[in-house]
Write an enzyme that holds these catalytic residues in place. Structure first.
Site, PDB file in Angstrom:
ATOM      1  N   LEU A 115       0.872  -1.169   0.000  1.00 59.39           N
ATOM      2  CA  LEU A 115       0.000   0.000   0.000  1.00 59.39           C
ATOM      3  C   LEU A 115       0.907   1.216   0.000  1.00 59.39           C
ATOM      4  O   LEU A 115       1.901   1.251   0.733  1.00 59.39           O
ATOM      5  CB  LEU A 115      -0.880   0.023   1.253  1.00 59.39           C
ATOM      6  CG  LEU A 115      -2.086  -0.906   1.314  1.00 59.39           C
ATOM      7  CD1 LEU A 115      -2.687  -0.870   2.716  1.00 59.39           C
ATOM      8  CD2 LEU A 115      -3.133  -0.517   0.279  1.00 59.39           C
ATOM      9  N   ASP A 116       0.569   2.211  -0.805  1.00 60.43           N
ATOM     10  CA  ASP A 116       1.364   3.434  -0.811  1.00 60.43           C
ATOM     11  C   ASP A 116       1.342   4.076   0.566  1.00 60.43           C
ATOM     12  O   ASP A 116       0.421   3.868   1.358  1.00 60.43           O
ATOM     13  CB  ASP A 116       0.819   4.409  -1.843  1.00 60.43           C
ATOM     14  CG  ASP A 116       0.971   3.880  -3.260  1.00 60.43           C
ATOM     15  OD1 ASP A 116       2.053   3.385  -3.582  1.00 60.43           O
ATOM     16  OD2 ASP A 116      -0.010   3.964  -4.017  1.00 60.43           O
TER      17      ASP A 116
END
Length: 205
Positions: free
Chosen positions: A49-50
């Site tokens: 996930l960013d």
């Protein structure tokens, strides 16, 4: 914890905003990393996930399981709740469902629907808000995980993403998805024996 950290091999983590999906900080970066939250050695994120996204991250010491869960060929659905600028219309939702050309490549068909505000814990820092522009929430499900894909997709249909949270990963075995249930931002837990059994069953398929 029911098991000592040395025996933990697969974890579910509610990744907060501002945390990289890796254990090593990036030099000069303002973002934190997984080592700030998880004291368990030798586990690594299955997918990512960013830093500016939140939600469910599965970490495991099993390299084959990492590959199995992230390979688009297996088609594991990942569910996201997405706060966007604007109110979606049926045409925009249909575009998200049928796939879009992002960076020269068409995305796989997805699932998308408008949902009520899920009443999440506040984000730190809070999202930007513009009084003249309404916001709304979408549920989006993908079977692939290209770079910033959800954000690029919603932007392409005129609904810029303000907040993005992954809430579930479907193991595609008929059982309940792995989810954030029972976790608060920054918390983690070991998978249950039943979840472990199901994950190991994936490797035998």
């Amino acid at each position: 914890m029911a098991r000592s950290p040395g025996l933990l091999s697969t974890l579910l983590f509610y990744k907060p905003y501002g945390v990289l999906s890796q254990f090593t900080p990036e030099p000069g970066s303002r973002w934190g990393c997984l080592a700030d939250h998880i004291p368990v050695p030798d586990v690594y994120a299955a997918g990512r996930l960013d830093a500016d996204s939140e939600g469910l991250l599965l970490l495991t010491a099993n390299g084959r399981l990492q590959q199995r869960l992230t390979d688009p060929a297996w088609g594991h659905w990942r569910r996201y709740w997405v706060q966007v600028e604007g109110i979606p219309n049926p045409g925009q939702l249909q575009q998200l469902k049928q796939g879009l050309v992002i960076q020269g490549q068409r995305t796989l068909p997805a699932r998308a629907s408008a949902i009520a505000d899920p009443d999440l814990p506040p984000r730190d820092p809070p999202i930007r808000s513009r009084q003249q522009i309404p916001t709304s929430w979408l549920a989006v499900e993908l079977r692939e995980g290209r770079n910033r894909q959800v954000r690029r997709m919603t932007a392409a249909v005129g609904l810029p993403t303000l907040r993005l949270l992954r809430v579930a990963i479907d193991l595609m075995d008929g059982g309940a998805p792995l989810s954030l249930d029972g976790l608060e931002p920054g918390q983690w837990r070991a998978v249950t024996p039943e979840e472990e059994r199901r994950l190991q069953a994936l490797l035998r398929q």
